[in-house]
Design an enzyme around this catalytic site. Sequence first.
Site, PDB file in Angstrom:
ATOM      1  N   LYS A   3      65.320   3.551  42.120  1.00 18.47           N
ATOM      2  CA  LYS A   3      65.882   2.990  40.888  1.00 18.47           C
ATOM      3  C   LYS A   3      65.039   1.797  40.515  1.00 18.47           C
ATOM      4  O   LYS A   3      64.463   1.135  41.380  1.00 18.47           O
ATOM      5  CB  LYS A   3      67.324   2.514  41.132  1.00 18.47           C
ATOM      6  CG  LYS A   3      68.146   2.424  39.870  1.00 18.47           C
ATOM      7  CD  LYS A   3      68.773   3.768  39.564  1.00 18.47           C
ATOM      8  CE  LYS A   3      69.637   3.767  38.346  1.00 18.47           C
ATOM      9  NZ  LYS A   3      70.396   5.042  38.251  1.00 18.47           N
ATOM     10  N   GLY A  50      83.981   4.690  27.945  1.00 13.58           N
ATOM     11  CA  GLY A  50      82.528   4.638  27.752  1.00 13.58           C
ATOM     12  C   GLY A  50      82.075   5.699  26.777  1.00 13.58           C
ATOM     13  O   GLY A  50      82.531   6.851  26.830  1.00 13.58           O
ATOM     14  N   GLY A  97      78.563   5.828  25.741  1.00 10.72           N
ATOM     15  CA  GLY A  97      77.098   5.848  25.686  1.00 10.72           C
ATOM     16  C   GLY A  97      76.654   7.293  25.836  1.00 10.72           C
ATOM     17  O   GLY A  97      77.407   8.224  25.531  1.00 10.72           O
ATOM     18  N   ASN A  98      75.463   7.498  26.333  1.00  4.55           N
ATOM     19  CA  ASN A  98      74.947   8.855  26.496  1.00  4.55           C
ATOM     20  C   ASN A  98      75.920   9.721  27.315  1.00  4.55           C
ATOM     21  O   ASN A  98      76.280  10.826  26.897  1.00  4.55           O
ATOM     22  CB  ASN A  98      73.569   8.767  27.178  1.00  4.55           C
ATOM     23  CG  ASN A  98      73.060  10.132  27.581  1.00  4.55           C
ATOM     24  OD1 ASN A  98      73.447  10.652  28.615  1.00  4.55           O
ATOM     25  ND2 ASN A  98      72.226  10.738  26.757  1.00  4.55           N
ATOM     26  N   GLY A 117      79.257   9.221  28.343  1.00  9.62           N
ATOM     27  CA  GLY A 117      80.620   9.360  27.814  1.00  9.62           C
ATOM     28  C   GLY A 117      80.671  10.226  26.571  1.00  9.62           C
ATOM     29  O   GLY A 117      81.559  11.075  26.423  1.00  9.62           O
TER      30      GLY A 117
END
Length: 401
Positions: A95, A202, A204-205, A207
């Site tokens: 990451k 959420g 975003g992408n 959710g």
Amino acid sequence: MVNFGKLKKFMEIPETAEMLLSQPEKETTLSINLKVGPNKMLIYKGYIVYHNVVLGPAKGGVRFAANVTLAETRTLAELMTHKCALMGLPFGGGKSSIAFDPKSVSEFERRSLIKEYAHMLRDDLATGAYIPAPDMGSTPSDMAIIYGETHHPESVTGKPPRLGGLPGRREATGRGVSTVTTSACRQVLGKEVKDTTIAIQGCGNVGSYTASFLFEKGAKIVALSDVSGGLYSPKGLPITQILDFIQQGKLISEYQDENLQKIKNEALLELPVEILIPAAIEDVLTKNNANKISAKLIIEAANGPTTPEADEILNQKEVVIIPDILANSGGVVASYVEWRNAKSGNQTSAEETYQFIDSKVESAFKEVLRLTKERKANFRNAAYILSVSELMAAMRERSWI
Ligand code: GLU
């Protein structure tokens, strides 16, 4: 963090394996410097963590967030190690992150920052030792900038489709979440998703595509939120309209519909629903709210949404939690297809990507489910039994242990 104390009740883990999986192999802190004028410099912190690479090169997204830390990046890299192992992908866990607020910088500054980040990581990107992808705050066009620096399509995944990206990669995590939700709903609640009530935190992408795929399957999504707050209707939300509204760059709190109730993010988690899908940030289910959760089934679409204390309380309440390393693995599964295509020159359609995600996620779910019964383990422990077994087998094969 994997709780080895708990896992060792179910399986034998040699000390050497525990040692190797308890700490990252490599951590780097970057100072990313941008000269923005005479005598003017901006310095941003960046973090790279390779947690464990016994199965292959470090794979994992790059997170852009103002308050991201090395510790957070480390936890996320560890999750990637287990996610890739559980899904049978030839990747290790990695990451990276850059500490900045993507909303507060100009496009020029953002592009310069990503170029500089890629430049500083150039050797690892060129050799394929680390393969980034989008994560919270970063987008396909950021990946296109990284690709522009490396010129190797396999050096980064999550690129826009016309630049060697994969049709269906953008929707991939949400696709996997909706597939795992469908399976878990059948096996745990004994019903179809269209007969349940769902709250998603959420938008975003992850959710938004989760909501979209589940809505397509006929699910009644009664609540949905973004950073500004949420909307609630016991009768079910008009998901298509709300997602269209968000697509225009607007906030959920600005959505006008007098039939819908406005709620706070904290309240969304405690709604009387059967399925709760935290799809935003980590640590939203804590010891303070775990006792107030009504959902019978929690699908961890976000990475690390449940603190260990909350996990304990929810387990005692017999709430079933489908862990992040299983629930949100669709993204990295699609990344694998993109990486493989980049190497082979092959092209695949969005439909093929969806089918590949579904088959990977469904078979991992089945294996995990089998173990929950066979070993009387919860879903998180069962998923880790599988990932740790896979990692230990690879470590033995490579004479690491
Ligand atoms: N950021 C995503 C995750 O946490 C995707 C990682 C990837 O595709 O490498 O799983």
